[in-house]
Design an enzyme around this catalytic site. Structure first.
Site, short mmCIF file in Angstrom:
data_model
loop_
_atom_site.label_atom_id
_atom_site.label_comp_id
_atom_site.label_asym_id
_atom_site.label_seq_id
_atom_site.Cartn_x
_atom_site.Cartn_y
_atom_site.Cartn_z
N SER A 104 0.83 -1.32 0.09
CA SER A 104 -0.09 -0.04 0.01
C SER A 104 0.99 1.45 0.15
CB SER A 104 -0.85 -0.06 1.26
OG SER A 104 -1.60 1.20 1.26
N GLN A 138 0.16 -0.79 -4.69
CA GLN A 138 -0.90 0.00 -4.75
C GLN A 138 -0.75 1.44 -4.93
OE1 GLN A 138 -2.19 1.67 -1.89
NE2 GLN A 138 -3.86 2.56 -2.91
N TYR A 187 -2.73 5.46 -4.80
CA TYR A 187 -3.82 6.41 -4.87
C TYR A 187 -3.56 7.48 -5.93
CZ TYR A 187 -5.38 4.57 -0.43
OH TYR A 187 -5.57 3.43 0.59
N THR A 237 -6.02 2.74 -6.89
CA THR A 237 -7.18 2.90 -6.02
C THR A 237 -8.11 4.15 -6.37
OG1 THR A 237 -6.48 1.50 -4.27
CG2 THR A 237 -8.19 2.93 -3.95
N ARG A 258 -15.22 7.47 9.37
CA ARG A 258 -15.50 6.16 9.89
C ARG A 258 -15.65 6.43 11.32
NH1 ARG A 258 -10.16 4.32 6.35
NH2 ARG A 258 -11.34 4.72 4.27
N LYS A 270 -8.81 -0.53 -8.81
CA LYS A 270 -9.45 -1.00 -7.64
C LYS A 270 -10.49 0.20 -7.26
CE LYS A 270 -8.30 -2.72 -3.04
NZ LYS A 270 -8.97 -1.72 -2.13
N HIS A 272 -14.00 -0.90 -0.99
CA HIS A 272 -13.12 -0.59 -0.20
C HIS A 272 -13.46 -1.25 1.11
CE1 HIS A 272 -9.29 2.24 -0.16
NE2 HIS A 272 -9.45 2.02 1.12
N ARG A 307 -15.68 0.87 3.43
CA ARG A 307 -14.79 2.00 4.15
C ARG A 307 -14.97 3.34 3.59
NH1 ARG A 307 -11.14 0.19 8.23
NH2 ARG A 307 -9.56 1.49 7.92
#
Length: 415
Positions: A130, A151, A153, A179, A188, A275, A299, A302
């Protein structure tokens, strides 16, 4: 006899009598591993991993919708020979499972992501680093013995993105997973109630939980401060910043478009996955910009609460692009049977996130290895009882999908 000697002697007698004192031996399912993790972590750390956005409607649907799919076994089939192998992005895997990217996992104590990448290598499975890892790309790659993906962003600075891509290439990452469902970081509520910040801080709201878990707290002190280690000097948290605030104020890119994905396609030579796809419309757009695959994912519940579960979104997406793209199912996977259901619908593999994090929290490397062993055993058992000789043989004839899913598809304008 001194007290500790008596305890040691009792433990020896239990082992000699076939009764293990290892908690993992009494954790035959992923749900049991989750329970171990819950006991070992203070509430703020467990909820950071376990929780979702909003009222957690989508988080629950990811699991409950998988349970609604029923299996249709075939009897009197010779299943003495069986193959669990699968192929994703030209890479052959011992079973159709990937370790999904999860960030800031040192929050569960111990080595965090390092435990997972070591266990993945031992199993021959792909580990996805990540961008938000609590260890750097280079530190994770140094522990890897199996295939690595990276991964990314779609954050604000292309210079930062280019730097990360270069580092991922140098580290040997074979595929890029972009992503796209974190335009901003969703609220959250569990994290807000618990006073969760980056890095974690002891506050009046969470002090009691920290005090009851001294070994967890001590393990945090043995490593670098928890934060976005890949972005040191570019994105720093503080005791006043929630995870949501950190992403939304410093990193989020609300102007990203499919043109940015086309730009990334030109920058990255290897397989490229998107993703965060939950609609046929976006799956078709992904195919149109030249990506190699997609993760059907919300996700893990989330981000946007109230969207479709990933498994419910999967059938029409596979029907639309499955002949052109490698489709991976992400979000809600909790058992080998869930993996079998996803592959039977048409996914090439399933990706697990919370499962491996619970394993890392429960027992570090051994915990993650235990989780992967559970999946392997359950996938094999499920195929055997289905009367199916291997992953390649799976199709929808082994399933019965809920009738309501077909009715909702007929009303979908993007079908």
């Amino acid at each position: 006899m001194p007290r500790m000697s008596a305890v040691s002697e009792l433990a020896r007698m239990l082992v000699a009598g076939g009764l293990s004192t290892d908690p993992l031996d009494r954790a035959p399912t992923v749900a049991d591993v989750r329970a171990l993790a819950k006991r070992r972590l203070p509430k703020m750390a467990f909820d950071f991993v376990d929780g979702g956005a909003g009222t957690e409607t989508t988080l629950r649907a990811n699991v409950s919708d998988l349970a609604e799919i029923t299996l249709q076994p075939r009897s009197l089939v010779d299943v003495s020979q069986q193959s669990l192998t699968a192929e994703v992005a030209g890479q052959r895997l011992p079973m159709p499972l990937l370790l999904a990217p999860c960030g800031l996992i040192r929050v569960v104590g111990g080595d965090g992501e390092l435990a997972a990448v070591r266990a993945a290598g031992k199993a021959g499975l792909t580990y996805t680093i990540s961008t938000a890892s609590s260890w750097s790309i280079e530190e994770i790659a140094a522990e890897a013995t199996g295939p690595l993906w990276f991964q990314l962003y779609m954050w604000r600075s292309r210079d930062v993105i280019s730097s990360l891509l270069h580092r991922a290439t140098e580290a040997g990452c074979g595929a890029l997973v972009v992503t796209v469902d974190v335009v901003v970081n969703a609220k959250r509520p569990r994290d807000h109630r618990n006073g969760m910040s980056i890095p974690p801080q002891v506050t009046l709201r969470n002090a009691a939980g920290v005090v009851r878990h001294p070994f967890w707290f001590a393990s945090l002190l043995r490593g670098p401060p928890i934060g976005f280690r890949n972005l040191e000097g570019m994105a720093e948290g503080s005791s006043a910043m929630s995870h949501q605030d950190l992403v939304n104020t410093q990193l989020a890119n609300v102007s990203a478009t499919w043109d940015d994905i086309a730009w990334l396609r030109r920058q990255w030579e290897g397989p490229l996955f998107i993703k965060g796809i939950t609609t046929v419309q976006d799956a078709l757009l992904a195919a149109s910009v030249g990506v190699d695959g997609i993760f059907v994912s919300n996700h893990g519940g989330r981000q946007l609460d109230g969207v479709s579960s990933s498994i419910r979104a999967l059938p029409p997406i596979v029907d639309a692009v499955g002949d052109r793209l490698d489709v991976v199912l992400d979000s809600g996977i909790r058992s080998g049977g869930d993996v079998v259901k996803a592959v039977a619908i048409g996914a090439k593999a399933a990706a697990i996130g919370r499962s491996w994090v619970w394993g890392a929290a429960a027992a570090g490397d051994r915990g993650v290895t235990h989780v992967l062993d559970i999946y392997q055993q359950e996938i094999s058992e499920c195929l055997t009882l289905l009367g199916c000789t291997g992953i390649a043989e799976l199709d929808r004839s082994f399933l019965r999908l809920p009738a309501a899913w077909s009715r909702s598809r007929s009303a979908d304008p993007h079908r």
